[in-house]
Design a protein around this motif. Sequence first.
Motif, PDB file in Angstrom:
ATOM      1  N   VAL A   1       1.019  -1.156   0.103  1.00 46.76           N
ATOM      2  CA  VAL A   1      -0.328   0.315   0.021  1.00 46.76           C
ATOM      3  C   VAL A   1       0.893   1.170   0.052  1.00 46.76           C
ATOM      4  O   VAL A   1       0.522   2.673  -0.735  1.00 46.76           O
TER       5      VAL A   1
ATOM      6  N   MET B   1       2.007   1.725  -3.406  1.00 47.44           N
ATOM      7  CA  MET B   1       1.237   2.383  -4.618  1.00 47.44           C
ATOM      8  C   MET B   1       1.153   3.679  -5.508  1.00 47.44           C
ATOM      9  O   MET B   1       1.990   4.334  -3.946  1.00 47.44           O
TER      10      MET B   1
ATOM     11  N   LYS C   1      -4.314   5.948  -5.045  1.00 50.28           N
ATOM     12  CA  LYS C   1      -4.308   6.107  -3.665  1.00 50.28           C
ATOM     13  C   LYS C   1      -5.577   6.377  -3.349  1.00 50.28           C
ATOM     14  O   LYS C   1      -6.575   6.595  -2.909  1.00 50.28           O
TER      15      LYS C   1
ATOM     16  N   PHE D   1      -7.055  -3.844   4.416  1.00 54.97           N
ATOM     17  CA  PHE D   1      -5.655  -2.173   3.426  1.00 54.97           C
ATOM     18  C   PHE D   1      -5.234  -1.906   4.872  1.00 54.97           C
ATOM     19  O   PHE D   1      -3.717  -2.019   4.758  1.00 54.97           O
TER      20      PHE D   1
ATOM     21  N   ALA E   1      -1.367  -2.922   4.398  1.00 53.15           N
ATOM     22  CA  ALA E   1      -0.297  -1.536   4.395  1.00 53.15           C
ATOM     23  C   ALA E   1       0.854  -1.593   5.735  1.00 53.15           C
ATOM     24  O   ALA E   1       1.624  -1.095   5.998  1.00 53.15           O
TER      25      ALA E   1
ATOM     26  N   THR F   1       0.423   5.694   4.806  1.00 48.96           N
ATOM     27  CA  THR F   1       0.993   5.446   4.106  1.00 48.96           C
ATOM     28  C   THR F   1       1.122   6.214   2.988  1.00 48.96           C
ATOM     29  O   THR F   1       2.146   5.525   2.201  1.00 48.96           O
TER      30      THR F   1
ATOM     31  N   ASP G   1      -0.475  -1.390  -7.972  1.00 45.32           N
ATOM     32  CA  ASP G   1      -2.034  -0.689  -8.701  1.00 45.32           C
ATOM     33  C   ASP G   1      -2.671  -0.885  -8.988  1.00 45.32           C
ATOM     34  O   ASP G   1      -5.017  -1.396  -8.716  1.00 45.32           O
TER      35      ASP G   1
ATOM     36  N   ALA H   1      -4.926  -3.293  -7.009  1.00 46.71           N
ATOM     37  CA  ALA H   1      -6.286  -2.528  -5.715  1.00 46.71           C
ATOM     38  C   ALA H   1      -7.480  -2.056  -6.467  1.00 46.71           C
ATOM     39  O   ALA H   1      -7.725  -2.111  -6.248  1.00 46.71           O
TER      40      ALA H   1
END
Length: 267
Positions: free
Chosen positions: A17, A20, A25, A55, A59, A130, A246, A249
């Motif tokens: 995370v 990313m 995000k 998540f 992270a 993050t 990415d 996600a």
Amino acid sequence: MDTNMIFGRYYAADSPVHRMDARVKLTLLLVFIAAAIFTQTPEGLVILIAFTVAFYIFARIPVRTALSSVAPLLLIVLLTAFANLFFVQQGAVYFHWAFITITERGCYLAVFMGIRLTILLFAACLLTLTTTTLDITDAFETMLKPFTRIGVPAHELSMIMGIALRFLPQFAEELAYTRNAQTSRGARLSEGSLKERVAALKALIIPLFTSVFRHAETLAGAMDARCYHGGPGRTRLNTPKVQARDFVAMAIMAVLVAAVVATNILL
């Protein structure tokens, strides 16, 4: 005051995370907020909670850090819950006294809205935990850049947001330092009646804002000394790139949206 309990503080870690793209995000956060707003069932909230916890695990954010980052904002959750509890007058009446009436629908919405807002706060904190302030600012500016053609000051807005995010931890630290300094000088900030405590806040507020304004002037002077102008021609040390994680996600967020829509339609 615990300076770790600050919304907006970055938590350094090496996780998928953290690595990313900040633009992705930020976009996924907006999609998550939309999904949470349009969630109409308790099952949808459970799905949102599950994805949020997942998540945070990805992270590698400690539970204590996650809770402490949200703690200062829980007053907003309580105010929202109480507003629904006392002002929604639908369904069976559970309690009535004078002008206070608590109904079945009011209790349901108080819990539902409280949980929904708490989820949104955790999602927003995950972004700041993050992602560095500089990355958030650059991502925000990149996303606003297409609107510069119609006069939107993308760079100025992103710079204001970045400075505001950076000043949140700074303001909290200054508050802690000023409170300790004034207490050591004999200021009674937490003693006496309510009126005396409010009057004693002058010993805290005046030096606090004096220090904050001094930091603002120092920042402005530093930007002028470096001939900072931003906008066109400004370069970046690291150019962000969308990578495989990415896209993963994005796929996970698509599953979340589909699940929320399904609960709204089927349940």
